[in-house]
Scaffold this motif. Structure first.
Motif, PDB file in Angstrom:
ATOM      1  N   LYS A   1      -8.871   0.626   2.136  1.00  0.00           N
ATOM      2  CA  LYS A   1      -9.478   0.014   0.914  1.00  0.00           C
ATOM      3  C   LYS A   1      -8.923  -1.693   0.772  1.00  0.00           C
ATOM      4  O   LYS A   1      -9.846  -2.530   0.446  1.00  0.00           O
ATOM      5  CB  LYS A   1      -9.293   0.460  -0.502  1.00  0.00           C
ATOM      6  CG  LYS A   1     -10.030   1.808  -0.447  1.00  0.00           C
ATOM      7  CD  LYS A   1      -9.873   2.770  -2.006  1.00  0.00           C
ATOM      8  CE  LYS A   1      -8.231   3.185  -2.096  1.00  0.00           C
ATOM      9  NZ  LYS A   1      -8.389   3.858  -3.212  1.00  0.00           N
ATOM     10  N   HIS A   2      -7.786  -1.926   1.075  1.00  0.00           N
ATOM     11  CA  HIS A   2      -7.147  -3.199   0.914  1.00  0.00           C
ATOM     12  C   HIS A   2      -7.790  -4.188   2.045  1.00  0.00           C
ATOM     13  O   HIS A   2      -8.293  -5.228   1.722  1.00  0.00           O
ATOM     14  CB  HIS A   2      -5.676  -2.958   1.102  1.00  0.00           C
ATOM     15  CG  HIS A   2      -4.952  -4.697   1.256  1.00  0.00           C
ATOM     16  ND1 HIS A   2      -4.673  -5.298   0.240  1.00  0.00           N
ATOM     17  CD2 HIS A   2      -4.407  -5.285   2.340  1.00  0.00           C
ATOM     18  CE1 HIS A   2      -4.199  -6.599   0.516  1.00  0.00           C
ATOM     19  NE2 HIS A   2      -4.003  -6.491   1.740  1.00  0.00           N
TER      20      HIS A   2
ATOM     21  N   CYS B   1       0.762  -1.116   0.065  1.00  0.00           N
ATOM     22  CA  CYS B   1       0.177  -0.074  -0.144  1.00  0.00           C
ATOM     23  C   CYS B   1       1.081   1.347  -0.013  1.00  0.00           C
ATOM     24  O   CYS B   1       2.070   1.395   0.641  1.00  0.00           O
ATOM     25  CB  CYS B   1      -0.722  -0.088   1.381  1.00  0.00           C
ATOM     26  SG  CYS B   1      -2.072  -1.322   1.399  1.00  0.00           S
ATOM     27  N   LYS B   2       0.508   2.152  -0.565  1.00  0.00           N
ATOM     28  CA  LYS B   2       0.988   3.498  -0.747  1.00  0.00           C
ATOM     29  C   LYS B   2       0.821   4.473   0.337  1.00  0.00           C
ATOM     30  O   LYS B   2       1.677   5.209   0.780  1.00  0.00           O
ATOM     31  CB  LYS B   2       0.749   4.368  -2.013  1.00  0.00           C
ATOM     32  CG  LYS B   2       1.623   5.512  -2.351  1.00  0.00           C
ATOM     33  CD  LYS B   2       0.966   6.145  -3.384  1.00  0.00           C
ATOM     34  CE  LYS B   2       1.557   7.724  -3.715  1.00  0.00           C
ATOM     35  NZ  LYS B   2       1.124   8.365  -4.719  1.00  0.00           N
TER      36      LYS B   2
ATOM     37  N   ASP C   1      -5.140   3.518   0.922  1.00  0.00           N
ATOM     38  CA  ASP C   1      -4.882   2.314   0.243  1.00  0.00           C
ATOM     39  C   ASP C   1      -4.980   1.032   1.191  1.00  0.00           C
ATOM     40  O   ASP C   1      -5.755  -0.071   0.684  1.00  0.00           O
ATOM     41  CB  ASP C   1      -3.528   2.233  -0.582  1.00  0.00           C
ATOM     42  CG  ASP C   1      -3.571   2.960  -1.752  1.00  0.00           C
ATOM     43  OD1 ASP C   1      -4.778   3.441  -2.105  1.00  0.00           O
ATOM     44  OD2 ASP C   1      -2.542   3.267  -2.167  1.00  0.00           O
TER      45      ASP C   1
END
Length: 669
Positions: free
Chosen positions: A627-628, A619-620, A624
């Motif tokens: 949502k992941h 993830c950045k 992220d």
């Protein structure tokens, strides 16, 4: 004839009064001699080698503790001016020549700032006591046992012991509520001025202002007096406790100074006594005696008037000297206040940190310099200006810091620094945006629904958390019409300053081309977007408002602060000084949550004193990760890894995310 008889009768009565006065004086003298003889016999009988003191000896003395309530910041400022000797004209019994002997033992020297810092963001009720002043001293015979009438002198050994134990008593009794202690040695007797902000944690873990915890009722007041006496007595200062329950009225701190400067009482004019029987037989002799008496009375009145005039002349001279000294000091302080902090910290003997050009090492502390601000990483405190820096590093008083800077840098360098500061301020005013132009809030339901859909369904933010932000007015939709007439909906997130007023806004485009930016006139230095509890366990700095909401969603006990893309070390350290009073514990209280990319990592490397949280899972940023986790939970994939932010497992976080959708998000701010 009747008149003569009246005169004779008056003369006879006068003689009787004189004889009675003489008899009373002899009786008092005899009683005094008998008391002294009895004391000598008692001394010899007890085997003591202590000699009988003179008639002015009044025992070992008593401890003195007086309190005064202060209800406004203006009164705090007036008290600060007195204890820091801003104007000697208002303290006639103080000697300006002894001003250098005064000491600030607790506090920064700025009483108003110390009181405000202790109050913090607590609610101050109308007519509440914002501060309590405590005066501590002792009877003159303690400080000068041989000559208690010699005002302004003291036994150094006794003073040092009283100073040490009284300061220990204040710290033990009032703890963290004690914000300032100043020792005055320029007046008649040594004394402490202590100031405390009564924060009571007994009923509220956050603490409320409650002066009654110290001052309500005679029992508490008497308890302070008794506690002070007992503490001194147990530590070797054998003073006598005043009579408990005495009906004598204590002088207030205010009256303590008022009585010193009160004018002398007017002398009565000489009155000619009525002639005696014998005076009628020798009128010339009688007249001469009356003239001599009148002249003697006039000489006494004249001596009193001369002493009074001399006293006021001396007071006026002291006032003039004090005014000139205060004016000279203010001019000196104005000259050195704007000296470059890097020059000052190097003159203090600090060495530059090779890894950070803005950080200096001195006396075991690490001090960061940012323009005219400094921050001590070791003590987690800071300030602004050259004077504050010298007071912080050298632990000196305001006057001592100004004198050191003046002697170290000289008038020319100080004047050049003031001129340069004025030029910088002028440029900053020209560059700074004049007004904040916030996007107009749209109240159309279709726009609000579109914003909700973006934040909840696309960004996977918790619905209840989003509703809280909307209800508070921190997030709202705004509409922009393009050149071709097309309507675009943007999400506006307000950034607020210390006063909770909007100082800017982050804007995120949610239709058409995705973009983000700031509202025109936003002040990133003074305002930020934040989400989290008022007293967080930790404060984490992230890159954007979306990341701030995402991080807090994963860690409800933490506060997330958006830096809006600007993650410079100077800005982060300024934000640390803003939130340092909110965290429950300063240990490991701050962390960096920048994006996991080259820019974010490079920014974090410039601030090595704070941990940079790692995201993982490829993830950045924090959104992220949200949502992941939501995607994997919805798909039923097992989540056994741990998030880097705390000890909760990803499985726990994923289940919590969906549980909150069913039961409602816990309100934490």
């Amino acid at each position: 004839m009747d008149t003569f008889d009246e005169v004779a009768k008056a003369a006879s009565e006068a003689k009787k009064r004189v004889r009675r006065d003489q008899t009373d004086a002899r009786r008092q003298n005899s009683q005094k001699e008998a008391d002294e003889a009895r004391a000598k016999r008692n001394t010899r009988r007890s085997g003591s080698s202590v000699k009988q003191a003179s008639s002015i000896y009044a025992g070992p003395g008593k401890p003195i503790l007086r309190t005064s309530k202060i209800k406004t910041i203006q009164q705090v400022s007036a008290s600060s001016n007195h204890i820091q000797r801003v104007d000697y004209e208002k303290t006639l019994n103080a000697d300006p020549a002894k001003a250098h002997l005064n000491e600030t033992l607790v506090g920064s020297g700025d009483l108003v700032a110390d009181v405000r810092k202790r109050i913090g963001d607590r609610t101050v009720r109308k007519n509440a006591v914002v501060c309590i002043e405590v005066l501590l001293t002792a009877s003159p015979q303690y400080f000068r046992p041989k000559h208690p009438d010699r005002a302004g002198t003291y036994n150094q050994t006794r003073l040092d012991k009283w100073k040490r134990e009284s300061l220990r008593y204040l710290r033990k009794t009032f703890g963290d509520n004690l914000v300032s202690v100043v020792l005055h040695l320029d007046e008649t007797s040594p004394h402490f001025h202590a100031h405390l902000v009564a924060v009571d944690f007994s009923k509220n873990p956050k603490g409320n202002l409650n002066a009654g915890m110290y001052l309500n009722g005679k029992e508490k007041m008497s308890g302070l007096q008794t506690g002070y006496h007992r503490f001194l007595y147990q530590n070797g200062i054998k003073l006598e406790r005043g009579e408990i329950g005495s009906k004598a009225k204590h002088k207030s701190i205010r009256n303590y100074y008022g009585e010193v400067t009160a004018p002398l009482p007017k002398q009565k004019a000489y009155e000619v006594e009525k002639a005696t029987v014998g005076a009628r037989l020798s009128p010339e002799k009688y007249a001469q005696e009356e003239v001599d008496k009148a002249l003697q009375q006039q000489r006494q009145n004249l001596n009193i008037a001369v002493k009074k005039a001399r006293r006021f002349d001396q007071a006026a001279s002291r006032r003039d000297d004090a005014v000139r000294s205060a004016e000279s000091f203010r001019m000196m302080a104005d000259r050195v206040r704007d000296l470059d902090l890097i020059d000052v910290v190097e003159a203090l003997g600090a060495t530059r940190d090779p890894q950070d050009k803005h950080k200096y090492k001195i006396n075991g502390s690490s001090i960061s310099i940012n323009g005219d601000k400094f921050f001590d990483q070791s003590l987690q405190s800071g300030g602004g200006g050259a004077i504050d820096l010298v007071m912080h590093v050298n632990t000196t008083t305001l006057r001592q810091a100004v004198q050191w800077l003046s002697s170290e840098f000289g008038e020319q360098r100080a004047l050049a620094a003031t001129t340069a500061k004025a030029e910088r301020d002028t440029k900053a005013i020209v560059k700074a945006p004049r007004t904040l132009m916030l996007p107009v809030r749209s109240k159309e339901q279709v726009h609000i629904d579109k914003m909700r859909d973006y934040l909840i369904n696309e960004r996977k933010l918790d619905a209840h958390l989003v509703e809280q932000l909307i209800a508070r007015g921190d997030v709202y939709p705004a509409v922009k019409v393009g050149k071709n007439g097309r309507t675009f909906v943007n999400v506006v997130a307000l950034s607020r300053g210390r006063n909770k007023q909007p100082g800017g806004a982050e804007i995120v485009g949610i239709s058409g081309v995705k973009w983000k930016g700031l509202a025109k006139g936003s002040n990133k230095k003074l305002s930020v977007f934040s989400v989290g509890p008022k007293q967080p366990q930790r404060v984490v700095f992230v890159s954007s408002m979306i990341d701030a909401v995402s991080y807090h969603q994963l860690n409800q006990t933490h506060k997330a602060v958006s830096v809006a893309g600007e993650a410079s070390p100077e800005r982060i350290r300024e934000l640390v000084s803003r939130y340092i009073h909110e965290v429950e514990s300063v240990d490991n209280a701050f962390a960096l949550g920048f994006d996991d990319d080259d820019v974010g990592r490079a920014a974090a490397e410039k601030i090595p004193e704070f941990e940079h949280l790692k995201l993982g899972h490829g993830c950045k940023d924090w959104n992220d990760l949200v949502k992941h986790l939501a995607t994997r939970t919805e798909s039923g994939v097992g989540l056994d890894a741990k998030t880097p932010s705390d000890a909760l497992s990803v499985n726990q976080k994923g289940s919590e995310h969906h549980a909150r959708k069913e039961t409602g998000y816990k309100k934490t701010f």
